[in-house]
Design a protein around this motif. Sequence first.
Motif, PDB file in Angstrom:
ATOM      1  N   ASN A 202       0.972  -1.329  -0.333  1.00 54.44           N
ATOM      2  CA  ASN A 202       0.143  -0.190   0.189  1.00 54.44           C
ATOM      3  C   ASN A 202       0.624   1.363  -0.195  1.00 54.44           C
ATOM      4  O   ASN A 202       1.945   1.163   0.356  1.00 54.44           O
ATOM      5  CB  ASN A 202      -1.249  -0.078   1.336  1.00 54.44           C
ATOM      6  CG  ASN A 202      -0.208   0.123   2.737  1.00 54.44           C
ATOM      7  OD1 ASN A 202       0.495   0.327   2.725  1.00 54.44           O
ATOM      8  ND2 ASN A 202      -0.988  -0.654   3.525  1.00 54.44           N
ATOM      9  N   VAL A 203       0.058   2.002  -0.326  1.00 49.40           N
ATOM     10  CA  VAL A 203       1.097   3.327  -0.495  1.00 49.40           C
ATOM     11  C   VAL A 203       1.360   3.715   1.161  1.00 49.40           C
ATOM     12  O   VAL A 203       3.217   4.750   0.628  1.00 49.40           O
ATOM     13  CB  VAL A 203       0.780   4.718  -1.110  1.00 49.40           C
ATOM     14  CG1 VAL A 203       0.493   5.730  -1.255  1.00 49.40           C
ATOM     15  CG2 VAL A 203      -0.488   4.326  -2.515  1.00 49.40           C
ATOM     16  N   ALA A 204       0.763   4.201   1.984  1.00 52.14           N
ATOM     17  CA  ALA A 204       1.159   4.446   3.095  1.00 52.14           C
ATOM     18  C   ALA A 204       2.611   4.002   3.170  1.00 52.14           C
ATOM     19  O   ALA A 204       3.931   4.508   4.172  1.00 52.14           O
ATOM     20  CB  ALA A 204       0.107   4.002   4.375  1.00 52.14           C
ATOM     21  N   SER A 205       2.592   2.843   3.206  1.00 50.03           N
ATOM     22  CA  SER A 205       3.834   1.574   4.097  1.00 50.03           C
ATOM     23  C   SER A 205       5.025   2.487   2.818  1.00 50.03           C
ATOM     24  O   SER A 205       6.490   2.509   3.378  1.00 50.03           O
ATOM     25  CB  SER A 205       3.570   0.623   4.107  1.00 50.03           C
ATOM     26  OG  SER A 205       2.644   0.182   4.786  1.00 50.03           O
ATOM     27  N   HIS A 280      -5.366  14.197   7.076  1.00 47.28           N
ATOM     28  CA  HIS A 280      -4.981  12.644   7.505  1.00 47.28           C
ATOM     29  C   HIS A 280      -4.651  11.495   6.563  1.00 47.28           C
ATOM     30  O   HIS A 280      -3.594  10.537   5.868  1.00 47.28           O
ATOM     31  CB  HIS A 280      -5.847  12.498   8.415  1.00 47.28           C
ATOM     32  CG  HIS A 280      -4.982  13.209   9.519  1.00 47.28           C
ATOM     33  ND1 HIS A 280      -6.865  13.241  11.018  1.00 47.28           N
ATOM     34  CD2 HIS A 280      -4.527  14.352   9.798  1.00 47.28           C
ATOM     35  CE1 HIS A 280      -6.240  14.620  11.470  1.00 47.28           C
ATOM     36  NE2 HIS A 280      -4.894  15.619  11.541  1.00 47.28           N
ATOM     37  N   LEU A 281      -5.656  11.464   5.675  1.00 42.62           N
ATOM     38  CA  LEU A 281      -5.892  10.160   4.437  1.00 42.62           C
ATOM     39  C   LEU A 281      -4.663   9.966   3.680  1.00 42.62           C
ATOM     40  O   LEU A 281      -4.030   9.504   3.053  1.00 42.62           O
ATOM     41  CB  LEU A 281      -6.827  10.445   4.198  1.00 42.62           C
ATOM     42  CG  LEU A 281      -8.607   9.377   5.643  1.00 42.62           C
ATOM     43  CD1 LEU A 281      -9.831   9.022   5.262  1.00 42.62           C
ATOM     44  CD2 LEU A 281      -8.160   8.264   6.446  1.00 42.62           C
ATOM     45  N   THR A 282      -5.562  11.513   2.243  1.00 41.75           N
ATOM     46  CA  THR A 282      -4.505  11.848   1.298  1.00 41.75           C
ATOM     47  C   THR A 282      -2.655  11.819   1.536  1.00 41.75           C
ATOM     48  O   THR A 282      -2.390  11.323   0.870  1.00 41.75           O
ATOM     49  CB  THR A 282      -4.611  12.858   0.992  1.00 41.75           C
ATOM     50  OG1 THR A 282      -4.800  14.015   1.755  1.00 41.75           O
ATOM     51  CG2 THR A 282      -6.404  12.853   0.592  1.00 41.75           C
ATOM     52  N   THR A 283      -2.491  12.261   3.094  1.00 40.85           N
ATOM     53  CA  THR A 283      -1.215  12.508   3.003  1.00 40.85           C
ATOM     54  C   THR A 283      -0.911  10.669   3.518  1.00 40.85           C
ATOM     55  O   THR A 283       0.160  10.527   3.053  1.00 40.85           O
ATOM     56  CB  THR A 283      -1.304  13.492   4.814  1.00 40.85           C
ATOM     57  OG1 THR A 283      -1.225  14.294   4.644  1.00 40.85           O
ATOM     58  CG2 THR A 283       0.731  13.528   5.252  1.00 40.85           C
ATOM     59  N   GLU A 284      -1.415   9.718   3.501  1.00 41.27           N
ATOM     60  CA  GLU A 284      -0.882   7.843   3.797  1.00 41.27           C
ATOM     61  C   GLU A 284      -1.098   7.872   2.459  1.00 41.27           C
ATOM     62  O   GLU A 284      -0.890   6.337   2.554  1.00 41.27           O
ATOM     63  CB  GLU A 284      -1.723   7.816   4.986  1.00 41.27           C
ATOM     64  CG  GLU A 284      -1.825   8.305   6.481  1.00 41.27           C
ATOM     65  CD  GLU A 284       0.124   8.247   6.637  1.00 41.27           C
ATOM     66  OE1 GLU A 284       0.051   6.829   6.391  1.00 41.27           O
ATOM     67  OE2 GLU A 284       0.835   8.840   7.124  1.00 41.27           O
ATOM     68  N   GLY A 285      -1.836   8.947   1.430  1.00 45.84           N
ATOM     69  CA  GLY A 285      -1.544   7.835   0.146  1.00 45.84           C
ATOM     70  C   GLY A 285      -2.891   7.531   0.090  1.00 45.84           C
ATOM     71  O   GLY A 285      -3.097   6.382  -0.956  1.00 45.84           O
TER      72      GLY A 285
END
Length: 319
Positions: A202-205, A280-285
């Motif tokens: 996933n993008v966040a990781s 918050h969500l978009t920052t985490e992809g």
Amino acid sequence: MQRRHFLAAASASGWALAGRALAAGEPGSRILVGATPGGGTDLVARSLAAELGPRLQRQFIVENRPGAAGNIAAGAVAKAEPDLSSLLVCYTSHAINASLFPKLPFDPLKDFTALSLVARSPLLLVTRPDFPAASLRELLASAKSRQGQLSIGVAGVGSANHLAGEMLKTQAGIAAVSVPYKGAGPALTDAMSGQVDLVFSNVASAQELIKGGKLKVLAVSTAQRVAAYPNAAPVAELFAGFDYGSWYGLLGPAGIKPADAQRVAAAARAAVSGEAMRKHLTTEGLEPVGSTSAEFASFLQDEVERWRKVVQLTGTKVE
């Protein structure tokens, strides 16, 4: 705001709200998460809890119950009282588990009240910077000439990440060794060092490692390109219909009063559309969604059926 700072702030504000609510004798809810603190599901749950509290004048406390691909937390909510006291932030595995586990102690559709689809995320196919392929097309050409020599790190057997890799192998007609890991972190670490060749993440990781030049992106798992990685082509450009991202949603136990379910669903939609949570969500992809209860129920039913076909086609099993 960095993830650790946000999680600390969300936790602190949540407990502060809980203290005020308890002092006032207000009702409370626990939001169960079938994953460890710090991951994408936990982040979604904590940001949602921080937003729902003031909107519903109710305390929302996040409780992590990791294990069994989310089934432990899901099972607890399935058996809970049919009210708002116990909710669940679920993720893609909730739909996958319906066919991956032959004897679930609950029905992932009938034993829950769908409230809202909160967010979605593409998966990125990543590798080390010196890997001898700059695109998916080059990767597949290399893989076909080296059948069985490539390896794919699996961040959780039966996860969307795992099954996306299995579908790529199936549709591309390539043989590659799937190497299981307990989470995305160890898999990505070994991808950077060359212990494994590929990981669907996933993008966040992966995003900070990509920005730091420690990983490169070969493709994206969703049907559309991702704005942050415009040069990474969707796998679907080579294999029509390939679209295997991850998602996060809010569920309650079956039998919640329709008026209560609609009230929570409306608050969740308002929270997701608000500036703070969207940031918050978009920052985490993550892509903010915020659906109605009926939309999420229909989506979840479709997902259970879609992943059932994937599990059957790939022959994926859990030990």
